[in-house]
Design a protein around this motif. Structure first.
Motif, PDB file in Angstrom:
ATOM      1  N   ARG A 159      42.196  42.207  29.146  1.00 24.78           N
ATOM      2  CA  ARG A 159      43.366  42.496  28.319  1.00 24.78           C
ATOM      3  C   ARG A 159      44.155  41.211  28.102  1.00 24.78           C
ATOM      4  N   PHE A 200      37.256  44.701  32.845  1.00 21.28           N
ATOM      5  CA  PHE A 200      38.259  45.110  31.855  1.00 21.28           C
ATOM      6  C   PHE A 200      39.089  43.889  31.504  1.00 21.28           C
ATOM      7  N   GLY A 216      38.952  55.163  36.101  1.00 15.41           N
ATOM      8  CA  GLY A 216      38.547  53.954  35.388  1.00 15.41           C
ATOM      9  C   GLY A 216      38.284  54.150  33.917  1.00 15.41           C
ATOM     10  N   GLU A 217      38.859  55.202  33.319  1.00 14.35           N
ATOM     11  CA  GLU A 217      38.664  55.435  31.891  1.00 14.35           C
ATOM     12  C   GLU A 217      39.371  54.338  31.101  1.00 14.35           C
ATOM     13  N   ARG A 218      38.595  53.554  30.391  1.00 13.37           N
ATOM     14  CA  ARG A 218      39.098  52.340  29.757  1.00 13.37           C
ATOM     15  C   ARG A 218      40.164  52.627  28.699  1.00 13.37           C
ATOM     16  N   ARG A 219      39.972  53.702  27.926  1.00 13.67           N
ATOM     17  CA  ARG A 219      40.938  54.002  26.873  1.00 13.67           C
ATOM     18  C   ARG A 219      42.300  54.333  27.467  1.00 13.67           C
ATOM     19  N   GLY A 225      39.291  43.084  36.837  1.00 13.03           N
ATOM     20  CA  GLY A 225      40.238  43.275  35.745  1.00 13.03           C
ATOM     21  C   GLY A 225      40.845  41.924  35.404  1.00 13.03           C
ATOM     22  N   ASP A 238      30.939  47.721  32.174  1.00 21.49           N
ATOM     23  CA  ASP A 238      31.875  48.732  32.667  1.00 21.49           C
ATOM     24  C   ASP A 238      32.647  48.258  33.889  1.00 21.49           C
TER      25      ASP A 238
END
Length: 321
Positions: free
Chosen positions: A114, A112, A11-14, A80, A109
Motif C-alpha cells: 500500500r 500486501f 486476510g481479505e485484501r479488499r 505487509g 497472497d
C-alpha cells in the motif's frame, strides 16, 4: 464492524484496503467509523514485527525493499508494505510509485503493498501510517515494512512507529559526518550502504564505521554497517540476518516491550495534543474571545491573562475533546 474485523483477520485484501482507505480519510463524517474500527482491531494487534526502511531520496529504498521481500517470502514470512510517498505542497497529490517497482509481488497472497501520501507530516511519515500498520498487524502479517520518504532530520519520526530501523545510504550522497550531525545516527539500528557497486562505497562504509566507534559503549547495541546492491540482490541475505539479530537483541534485553510501551504513550500524547489544539482553535473563533484579543492589542489585558481565560473556557466549558 464485527464482520469487517473478521474479514481483516482472515486476510481479505479488499477489506484490508478499504480499512486503510477509511483510516486515510480526513472527512469528519468518517471519524466515528474509523475510531470504531481501530478500537475493534486493537485487541488483535501487537504481533507483527515492524521494520522501517529510511534514507534520502534516490538511495534505492524501494528496490531494496523489493529484494528483501523476495528473500523474506522464501523464508516463509508474510509481509505487509507501507510505502509513504511525498505529498506535493502545490497540488496535494502524491506520486505513489513504489508499487510500480514491486509488481512481481502483486499476485502473491503473502504480500500486501500500500502506498500512502505523507500529507505533509514531519518525517515524511503520514500520521495514518501508524494506524495502517496496525491494520496489517491485525491481518496477521508476520512482518510490516514501512518505507519512508527520506527528508533529513525529520526522519526521526519513523522511530515512533517501528521496532527496527534500517538507514539506507549511498556513495556520493554527501559527507557521512553530516548524516550523523542531522541526528539520524540515534534512530538507525542497521546502516546499509546501498549501490555498493559504485565508486566510493567502501570509503563511505569506513566513514560510518569510524563514526560508530565514537559512540561504542554508549549503548548495548552497536549498529552494524553492511553493503548491498539492490539491483541484483547482493547483500540482501546479510541484511535480513542483521535485522533478525536486532529483533532477537530487543527481545532478550527486554527493550522490545519497553520500546512498544513508550511508543503507545507517545501516540496517546500526540492524539491528545491534536484534539486539544482543534478544540482550542474552535473556541478561539468565538466573539467573546475575539474581544479578549482586542483587549490584549490595546494593552488592557496581559497575554497570560487571556491565555488563562481561554484555557478555563476549554477545560470548564464541557463537551467532548
Amino acid at each position: 464492524m464485527e464482520s469487517w474485523v473478521e474479514a481483516i483477520r482472515r486476510g481479505e485484501r479488499r477489506r484490508i484496503a478499504r480499512a486503510i482507505s477509511l483510516i486515510e480519510s480526513a472527512r469528519e463524517e468518517d471519524r466515528s467509523d474509523k475510531e470504531a474500527l481501530l478500537e475493534a482491531l486493537y485487541p488483535h494487534t501487537g504481533n507483527a514485527w515492524l521494520v522501517g526502511i529510511t534514507g534520502s531520496p534516490g538511495a534505492g529504498k524501494s528496490s531494496l525493499v523489493d529484494q528483501l521481500v523476495q528473500h523474506v517470502r522464501q523464508a516463509g514470512w508474510t509481509v505487509g508494505i507501507l510505502a509513504v510517498d511525498p505529498t506535493s505542497p502545490f497540488t496535494g497529490g502524491a506520486l505513489l510509485g513504489d508499487r510500480v517497482r514491486m509488481t512481481r509481488h502483486a499476485l502473491d497472497d503473502g504480500v500486501f503493498i500500500r502506498s500512502m501520501g505523507s500529507r505533509g507530516s514531519l518525517g515524511g511519515l503520514a500520521r495514518a501510517a501508524k494506524e495502517a500498520a496496525r491494520v496489517l498487524d491485525a491481518a496477521g502479517f508476520d512482518l510490516v515494512l514501512v518505507e519512508t520518504v527520506g527528508v533529513g532530520q525529520s526522519e526521526i519520526d519513523v522511530m515512533h512507529t517501528v521496532d527496527t530501523v534500517a538507514l539506507v545510504l549511498t556513495p556520493g550522497s554527501g559527507d557521512a559526518v553530516q548524516v550523523f550531525k542531522a541526528g539520524i545516527m540515534e534512530i538507525a539500528d542497521v546502516f546499509v550502504v546501498n549501490k555498493a557497486d559504485l565508486q566510493g562505497a567502501q570509503k563511505l562504509l569506513r566513514e560510518v564505521e569510524d563514526l560508530l566507534h565514537v559512540i561504542e559503549g554508549q549503548s548495548s547495541w552497536l549498529p552494524p554497517v553492511l553493503t548491498t546492491v539492490s539491483k541484483n540482490g547482493q547483500g540482501i541475505g546479510c541484511l535480513w540476518q542483521e535485522l533478525c539479530r536486532h529483533r532477537d537483541f530487543l527481545k532478550q534485553s527486554g527493550e522490545w516491550e519497553a520500546q512498544r510501551q513508550y511508543r503507545l504513550l507517545q501516540e496517546v500524547r500526540e492524539m491528545l495534543e491534536s484534539r486539544l489544539r482543534m478544540r482550542l482553535l474552535e473556541r478561539m473563533a468565538a466573539p467573546d474571545l475575539q474581544t479578549d484579543l482586542e483587549q490584549v492589542r490595546e494593552r488592557k489585558m496581559a497575554p497570560h491573562q487571556a491565555v488563562n481565560k481561554w484555557l478555563d473556557t476549554v477545560f470548564k466549558g464541557g463537551g467532548s475533546v
